[in-house]
Each structure stands twice: as C-alpha cells, then as structure tokens.
Design a protein around this motif. Structure first.
Motif, PDB file in Angstrom:
ATOM      1  N   ALA A 334       0.906  -1.199   0.070  1.00  0.00           N
ATOM      2  CA  ALA A 334      -0.011  -0.034  -0.151  1.00  0.00           C
ATOM      3  C   ALA A 334       0.671   1.295   0.030  1.00  0.00           C
ATOM      4  N   PRO A 335       1.932   1.255   0.703  1.00  0.00           N
ATOM      5  CA  PRO A 335       2.478   2.788   0.657  1.00  0.00           C
ATOM      6  C   PRO A 335       2.743   3.344  -0.754  1.00  0.00           C
ATOM      7  N   GLN A 336       3.478   2.452  -1.469  1.00  0.00           N
ATOM      8  CA  GLN A 336       3.837   2.894  -2.828  1.00  0.00           C
ATOM      9  C   GLN A 336       2.606   3.245  -3.740  1.00  0.00           C
ATOM     10  N   THR A 337       1.553   2.630  -3.417  1.00  0.00           N
ATOM     11  CA  THR A 337       0.508   2.906  -4.224  1.00  0.00           C
ATOM     12  C   THR A 337      -0.187   3.854  -3.984  1.00  0.00           C
ATOM     13  N   PHE A 338      -0.290   4.350  -2.787  1.00  0.00           N
ATOM     14  CA  PHE A 338      -0.919   5.570  -2.222  1.00  0.00           C
ATOM     15  C   PHE A 338       0.068   6.810  -2.441  1.00  0.00           C
ATOM     16  N   LEU A 339       1.497   6.590  -2.454  1.00  0.00           N
ATOM     17  CA  LEU A 339       2.561   7.456  -2.556  1.00  0.00           C
ATOM     18  C   LEU A 339       2.282   8.011  -3.983  1.00  0.00           C
ATOM     19  N   SER A 340       2.002   7.095  -4.933  1.00  0.00           N
ATOM     20  CA  SER A 340       1.940   7.570  -6.489  1.00  0.00           C
ATOM     21  C   SER A 340       0.763   8.590  -6.749  1.00  0.00           C
ATOM     22  N   MET A 341      -0.172   8.276  -5.889  1.00  0.00           N
ATOM     23  CA  MET A 341      -1.395   9.302  -5.868  1.00  0.00           C
ATOM     24  C   MET A 341      -1.240  10.437  -5.153  1.00  0.00           C
ATOM     25  N   THR A 342      -0.129  10.883  -4.765  1.00  0.00           N
ATOM     26  CA  THR A 342      -0.003  12.228  -3.995  1.00  0.00           C
ATOM     27  C   THR A 342       0.480  13.264  -4.728  1.00  0.00           C
ATOM     28  N   GLY A 343       0.498  13.085  -6.127  1.00  0.00           N
ATOM     29  CA  GLY A 343       1.200  14.342  -6.949  1.00  0.00           C
ATOM     30  C   GLY A 343       2.611  14.136  -7.173  1.00  0.00           C
ATOM     31  N   SER A 344       3.195  15.140  -7.631  1.00  0.00           N
ATOM     32  CA  SER A 344       4.691  15.464  -7.880  1.00  0.00           C
ATOM     33  C   SER A 344       5.388  16.427  -7.476  1.00  0.00           C
ATOM     34  N   ASP A 345       4.913  17.030  -6.370  1.00  0.00           N
ATOM     35  CA  ASP A 345       5.527  18.267  -5.987  1.00  0.00           C
ATOM     36  C   ASP A 345       6.942  17.972  -5.143  1.00  0.00           C
ATOM     37  N   ASP A 370      -4.969  10.552   2.805  1.00  0.00           N
ATOM     38  CA  ASP A 370      -5.436  12.090   3.085  1.00  0.00           C
ATOM     39  C   ASP A 370      -4.692  13.073   2.015  1.00  0.00           C
ATOM     40  N   ILE A 371      -3.474  12.816   2.145  1.00  0.00           N
ATOM     41  CA  ILE A 371      -2.609  14.063   1.136  1.00  0.00           C
ATOM     42  C   ILE A 371      -2.881  13.756  -0.357  1.00  0.00           C
ATOM     43  N   GLY A 372      -3.312  12.537  -0.774  1.00  0.00           N
ATOM     44  CA  GLY A 372      -3.650  12.316  -2.115  1.00  0.00           C
ATOM     45  C   GLY A 372      -4.973  12.937  -2.547  1.00  0.00           C
ATOM     46  N   LEU A 373      -6.117  12.818  -1.350  1.00  0.00           N
ATOM     47  CA  LEU A 373      -7.381  13.369  -1.367  1.00  0.00           C
ATOM     48  C   LEU A 373      -7.199  15.132  -1.332  1.00  0.00           C
ATOM     49  N   THR A 374      -6.330  15.371  -0.346  1.00  0.00           N
ATOM     50  CA  THR A 374      -6.353  16.964  -0.318  1.00  0.00           C
ATOM     51  C   THR A 374      -5.686  17.541  -1.714  1.00  0.00           C
ATOM     52  N   GLN A 375      -4.899  17.002  -2.327  1.00  0.00           N
ATOM     53  CA  GLN A 375      -4.315  17.384  -3.567  1.00  0.00           C
ATOM     54  C   GLN A 375      -5.530  17.424  -4.862  1.00  0.00           C
ATOM     55  N   ALA A 376      -6.054  16.294  -4.525  1.00  0.00           N
ATOM     56  CA  ALA A 376      -7.146  16.037  -5.810  1.00  0.00           C
ATOM     57  C   ALA A 376      -8.267  16.931  -5.464  1.00  0.00           C
ATOM     58  N   LEU A 377      -8.772  16.962  -4.301  1.00  0.00           N
ATOM     59  CA  LEU A 377      -9.914  17.704  -4.204  1.00  0.00           C
ATOM     60  C   LEU A 377      -9.607  19.420  -4.452  1.00  0.00           C
ATOM     61  N   HIS A 378      -8.457  19.664  -4.084  1.00  0.00           N
ATOM     62  CA  HIS A 378      -7.926  21.042  -4.358  1.00  0.00           C
ATOM     63  C   HIS A 378      -7.934  21.502  -5.780  1.00  0.00           C
ATOM     64  N   GLY A 379      -7.336  20.360  -6.606  1.00  0.00           N
ATOM     65  CA  GLY A 379      -7.239  20.433  -8.041  1.00  0.00           C
ATOM     66  C   GLY A 379      -8.510  20.205  -8.888  1.00  0.00           C
ATOM     67  N   ARG A 380      -9.612  19.787  -8.036  1.00  0.00           N
ATOM     68  CA  ARG A 380     -10.946  19.473  -8.710  1.00  0.00           C
ATOM     69  C   ARG A 380     -10.759  18.258  -9.736  1.00  0.00           C
ATOM     70  N   ASP A 381      -9.767  17.199  -9.178  1.00  0.00           N
ATOM     71  CA  ASP A 381      -9.516  16.305 -10.130  1.00  0.00           C
ATOM     72  C   ASP A 381     -10.446  15.002  -9.470  1.00  0.00           C
ATOM     73  N   TYR A 382     -11.693  14.790  -9.839  1.00  0.00           N
ATOM     74  CA  TYR A 382     -12.558  13.805  -9.046  1.00  0.00           C
ATOM     75  C   TYR A 382     -12.445  12.623  -9.564  1.00  0.00           C
ATOM     76  N   ARG A 383     -11.879  12.234 -10.850  1.00  0.00           N
ATOM     77  CA  ARG A 383     -11.553  10.960 -11.019  1.00  0.00           C
ATOM     78  C   ARG A 383     -10.314  10.297 -10.041  1.00  0.00           C
ATOM     79  N   MET A 384      -9.466  11.260  -9.725  1.00  0.00           N
ATOM     80  CA  MET A 384      -8.441  10.964  -8.779  1.00  0.00           C
ATOM     81  C   MET A 384      -9.099  10.679  -7.401  1.00  0.00           C
ATOM     82  N   VAL A 385     -10.119  11.462  -6.968  1.00  0.00           N
ATOM     83  CA  VAL A 385     -10.596  11.297  -5.881  1.00  0.00           C
ATOM     84  C   VAL A 385     -11.524   9.743  -5.612  1.00  0.00           C
ATOM     85  N   GLN A 386     -11.829   9.663  -6.742  1.00  0.00           N
ATOM     86  CA  GLN A 386     -12.741   8.425  -6.840  1.00  0.00           C
ATOM     87  C   GLN A 386     -11.596   7.221  -6.881  1.00  0.00           C
ATOM     88  N   ALA A 387     -10.535   7.147  -7.579  1.00  0.00           N
ATOM     89  CA  ALA A 387      -9.516   6.294  -7.502  1.00  0.00           C
ATOM     90  C   ALA A 387      -9.050   5.914  -6.364  1.00  0.00           C
TER      91      ALA A 387
END
Length: 419
Positions: A334-345, A370-387
């Motif tokens: 799981a760590p790498q799975t979710f790390l890949s969804m946190t953006g590239s900053d 939660d970091i991934g969801l924060t980034q996706a919601l802020h960027g309005r990337d709702y497909r990423m939120v769903q993923a």
C-alpha cells in the motif's frame, strides 16, 4: 524502540519518546529568538511597504510573545527555559503596560481584552502591575456590560483570560461548536482550522488543564486529516498549531502526528528556525543589513513562536511525541500505491517519508491517502478522488475524516449530475 513484557508474558514493542533534552533545547532557542524579536518590534511594530498585510502592530507581537512565555513556563521546564522566560517577561512588562497601552485601553474599551492578555499572563508569571490591572479590568467589565456581536473564538479567549485572571467578573459561558461538532473537511477553510487550534489553547489553558468530555475519536480523526492537508502544503505554522492538540490534551500521538512533528523538527534543524510560508526568498536575497534582518524576523516570528509552544507542550507530563511513527499498517504494497497518488511536488515531507522504515511507511498509509485526497480535491480532479477512495476500499484502510468528506463530495456531484 524497546521491548517490554506484558502481564501475559508476551513481548510487546514500545516506542521511545522524543528526548526531553532535545525539546528543551528547541524551546530555549525559540525563547532567545523571541527576546530579539520583541526588542526589534515590541515598541513600534512592523510596516511592510511592499506588502502592507505583512505588517503588524506592536501589541500583536507582545501578546504572542507573552503566550509563548506562558506556555513554556511549566514547573519542571528546566533552569535554561526558566532563565529565558524571565528575560523575555522582563522585556515584555514595560511594553505591555506602557503609556501607549494605557491610553489605548482608556480611549478604546473594545481593545481592552486584547491589552489584558499580556498583562494577565505576565501577572501569572510573577510580574504583576496592580494599577494597570485595575484600569484594564474596569474597561473589560465595561465591554462585558454592553451588547456586541463577537466570534466564538473571541468569546473563548475572553473566557480563558478571565479564568487565568481570577477577576470578580466572568465573561459568561461560551457556546459549543467547533470542538463539539464534526469538522467539515469538504471545506478548505484555513480560518476554521485556526479557530479549532485557538479554541484548544484556551479550553486547555495551554495544556495545564487537559479537557475531558470531548468526543476524542471524532476530534482527533479530524485533526489527523487537517495535519495531512497542511503538512502537504508546507504550511508549518498551521501544522504546528494543529499538533499542539496531542500534548495539550495528553492524547497518544497518531502515526501522522508523530511523522509531522519529525518533519517540522528536521525543517527547523535545516535553517535554524521553523520556516514560514509567506517569506519571499528572492526579496530576502537582495536585502542587506538591518533591512534583511527585520524582514526575516517579521515574516518568521509567528511560526517560530508556535513551534516553541508545541515543543513546550510536548514537555508536559506524558505528552512527548514518539521518535517513530507508530506500528505497521495492514498491506505491504500500500505505501507505494498511495504515494503514487499524492502528486509530484517537491514538498519536504516526501524525503522524510523516504527515510522512514518499512513499518513506519505502512503505518503512514492513511496519511498518504489523505494527502492524495487533499491534492485531488484542491485540483478538482474528481476521477483521482474516486480512484483513491477505491484503492482505500481495496486495501481495507480505516476511514478518515477526509475520505468521508471526499465521498460526500462525489455523492453530491452524482446527485447534481442527475438533475
């Protein structure tokens, strides 16, 4: 980590607490910095010609420095801290009760409580001034005798300062709200998060009176998600304020909170003071001499003070964070799975996460979610939120306040589309 034997003879792993000597050294460093800042700005404040909103009046820094001294002055704080608190309060006392302060209280009763804060805290720290106390007390009583519409946080501060002051008046009960109701993580409100942290300062008296009767499971679930949001944005000022909830309420530190404390400590170690988010590095680079010093101190002092309050709170009994970030989670992949969804900053938490042990990284998977969801919601990337929510369900992650809010957002969007 150390091993301890339980009553049943099993061997359990205990995580060592953050060294008290290190916490004391950090508090001492901030108190030294505070004394310099008060000498610089305690008389006239700071005006920024380029960005006026960065300026502040002297009473702001006087009050915040008094709060730092009050938070640091625990009975067992150590000689080094006590000496520095004494030096800081000696510098603050004439500024807090100056002729300007007296005139301000007399002419502007609505500012009486603001002026009362440093006076009351200095009195509690052994530097009373009965004459000033009588003046500001009369004006505070006048404020309380008249109708006014104030924010709940203002009322909470008044209630707190009245309790510390032990004056014959009371500010009245403070209605519930931000501590009693769930936080709406679908809203990205920095002001609401600040309101939560300040309310905790007041109701716990900076950790002197840990409050009971709160729904701690709900409150700390919200705080974990808020820490993820502001740590990912490198908003170290607000992150540090949020982290004070754990020591001030004597709550066992969550993996996310312990990790965030480590990130902030490493950031302080790298530059000597906890960095703030509003400093303009290009502007700082071209400034020289006293102008450079004043700009650096003016933009960084608040974050530094908050960090000092956090480290001082961590010195309270049974309040220090653990040196490790908790026990392992459930899924090794799981760590790498979710790390890949946190953006590239290039946020600093990423290197700190990379330096964590495998077990720590597993324990921090909900933080990554939660970091991934924060980034996706802020960027309005709702497909990423769903993923991200689908991956969380697949890995059977515990529900966080932010994942609940994100799910609510998707439900609302689906309903809106149906219309």
């Amino acid at each position: 980590m150390t091993e301890a034997t339980t009553d049943q003879g099993r061997v359990a792993t205990e995580i060592a607490a953050w060294p008290a000597a290190d916490l004391r050294a950090r508090v001492e460093q901030v108190l030294d910095f505070a004394t310099l800042v008060v000498a610089e700005f305690g008389d006239a404040g700071y005006a920024d010609e380029r960005i006026p909103e960065l300026g502040f009046r002297p009473e702001k820094i006087i009050a915040e420095a008094a709060m730092l001294a009050y938070a640091a002055a625990a009975p067992d704080a150590g000689d080094g801290i006590r000496e520095r608190v004494d030096a800081l309060t000696a510098a603050l006392a004439p500024l807090a009760r100056s002729q300007v302060a007296r005139a301000d209280v007399a002419l502007h009763p609505e500012r009486a409580f603001q002026r009362a804060v440093p006076h009351v805290l200095l009195t509690a720290l052994g530097r009373p001034d009965p004459d000033f106390g009588d003046l500001v007390g009369r004006q505070c009583a006048r404020v309380l005798a008249h109708a006014a519409d104030h924010a709940p946080t203002v009322l909470a501060e008044r209630d707190w300062i009245a309790r510390v002051w032990r004056r014959p008046f009371a500010s009245g009960p403070v209605a519930g709200g931000i501590l009693e109701l769930p936080f709406d993580l679908a809203l990205d409100s920095r002001d609401d998060a600040y309101g939560l942290t300040h309310r905790l300062f007041y109701v716990t008296d900076f950790g002197r009176s840990p409050r009971t009767g709160l729904d701690r499971d709900r409150l700390f679930a919200d705080l974990d998600s808020l820490v993820a949001r502001y740590l990912s944005r490198e908003d170290y000022d607000l992150t540090a304020e949020l982290l004070t909830a754990w020591p001030q309420l004597r709550q066992p530190w969550s993996p996310a909170a312990a990790f965030a404390f480590r990130v902030l400590a490493e950031a302080q170690d790298a530059v000597g003071v906890l960095p703030c988010g509003n400093i303009d590095e290009e502007r700082l680079a071209v400034l020289t001499g006293r102008d450079r010093t004043r700009y650096a101190r003016a933009t960084s002092y608040h974050t530094a003070f908050v960090w000092g309050i956090l480290c001082a709170s961590a010195l309270l009994p049974d309040a220090a964070p653990p040196v490790a970030c908790g026990h392992p989670g459930r899924a090794s992949e799981a760590p790498q799975t979710f790390l890949s969804m946190t953006g590239s900053d290039l946020a600093e938490w990423r290197q700190a996460f990379a330096d964590c042990s495998t077990d720590e990284q597993r324990a921090l998977v909900p933080l990554l979610c939660d970091i991934g969801l924060t980034q996706a919601l802020h960027g309005r990337d709702y497909r990423m939120v769903q993923a991200i929510l689908a991956a969380a369900d697949h890995h059977a992650l515990p529900t966080t306040s932010l994942s609940t809010a994100a799910g609510d957002v998707l439900i609302a969007l689906k309903a809106a589309a149906g219309l």
